[in-house]
Write an enzyme that holds these catalytic residues in place. Sequence first.
Site, PDB file in Angstrom:
ATOM      1  CD  GLU A  67      41.653  36.617  39.025  1.00  9.09           C
ATOM      2  OE1 GLU A  67      42.589  37.442  38.953  1.00  9.09           O
ATOM      3  OE2 GLU A  67      40.741  36.546  38.175  1.00  9.09           O
ATOM      4  CD  GLU A  86      36.855  37.128  37.891  1.00 11.62           C
ATOM      5  OE1 GLU A  86      37.580  37.455  36.918  1.00 11.62           O
ATOM      6  OE2 GLU A  86      37.028  37.555  39.049  1.00 11.62           O
TER       7      GLU A  86
END
EC number: 3.2.1.78
Length: 430
Positions: free
Chosen positions: A173, A269
């Site tokens: 991220e 995820e």
Amino acid sequence: MSLFTPLSETNVRSHTNTSSVFCRRIKTLVAGLTALGLMLAAVSASAGFYVSGKQLREGNGNNFIMRGVNLPHAWFPDRTNQALADISATGANSVRVVLSNGRLWSRTPESQVASIISQAKARQLITVLEVHDTTGYGEQTAATLSEAVDYWIAIRNALIGQEDYVIINIGNEPFGNGQSASTWLNLHRDAINRLRNAGFTHTLMVDAANWGQDWENIMRNNASSLFNSDPRRNVIFSVHMYEVYPNDTAVNNYMSAFNSMNLPLVVGEFAANHFGSYVDAGSIMARAQQYGFGYLGWSWSGNSSNLSALDVVTNFNAGSLTTWGNLLINNTNGIRNTSRKATIFGGSGSSSSSAGSCGTAPNGYPYCCNASSATGNGWGWENNRSCVVATTSTSCNWYGTSYPICVNTSSGWGWENNRSCIAASTCAAQ
């Protein structure tokens, strides 16, 4: 004057000796080229993961669809070895491992990375490695992508030569909100080029913007450009699906876009809940199965108390599945029912409703999924290759997903050959 000069005995010997030396040199050259060709063939036969269209493939050409779990090694390194064994026991074929480059947490040393890879291989797990310190860069204190690349290069000795077993997720991220599309694209492009120039031929995974959730579609809209900028064209894209994906419409809109672009997508995820907000994990798994995309559930255990609903098991106890863990592992489209171990470990390879795999015949050719024996002699043609038409049905298209027909179960669902199967009568009644 004679047009021809007679050959003397000396000339003949000289000519013969020269020819003999020349022939020996030619033979030596041919032998050398043959050996080189064999070495190159061996290398190309197992050259690591690569991308073909939307599919991630093993070095031998088999599709590999990730079905696995995230493992928080950087925060719980003493739990890793047992957790890898427990994750493998769920049927998972892959594990995404949290590492640290030292920016926010204790640096994961090269020796630990080498050990993780070795342990994962022993458990027949493909390892996705990620630097977690980049999380939310631009919106919170975090490492840059460039710093993540510095780390990968520093531990390259643990990674080079593991291309068949390891995928490098450059940074977790790596951009929060408020970052431009050009920033996401250019900094990822720079990171990929640096890794390639440093000798990394691995499949590289890149995370979406917006804390991985890509609600602005920055990754989706720029994926083709980034993919084509990689000199090896060996990049896969990872979206993290949390509260931005509360229903099937949101999930399908995103996945179908990558399917239409023929680009490889992994849900790196996801969970069923995030900070109390609902996430449509069922649709995420179902759509991933439909499109042949991978997924990796977050996370095995150890989440903070306000995120404990994201633990797959309680307190690293494999015998204590949470509600989320039961969904991830035992759902119809969950890990246990859809995961296929990598063929490099002796597995059968991955399949999904879109991957077109309906098993392998004893002669090594795939069984046909749809073809009849119109070509004669029990052979069909699918996916640009010959396939064997089974004399009796061996698979069932159960609402868009292919399952094997049970041999010993007469009705309902069964469990044979370490996977779910469906009775012929149940299949016929749908």
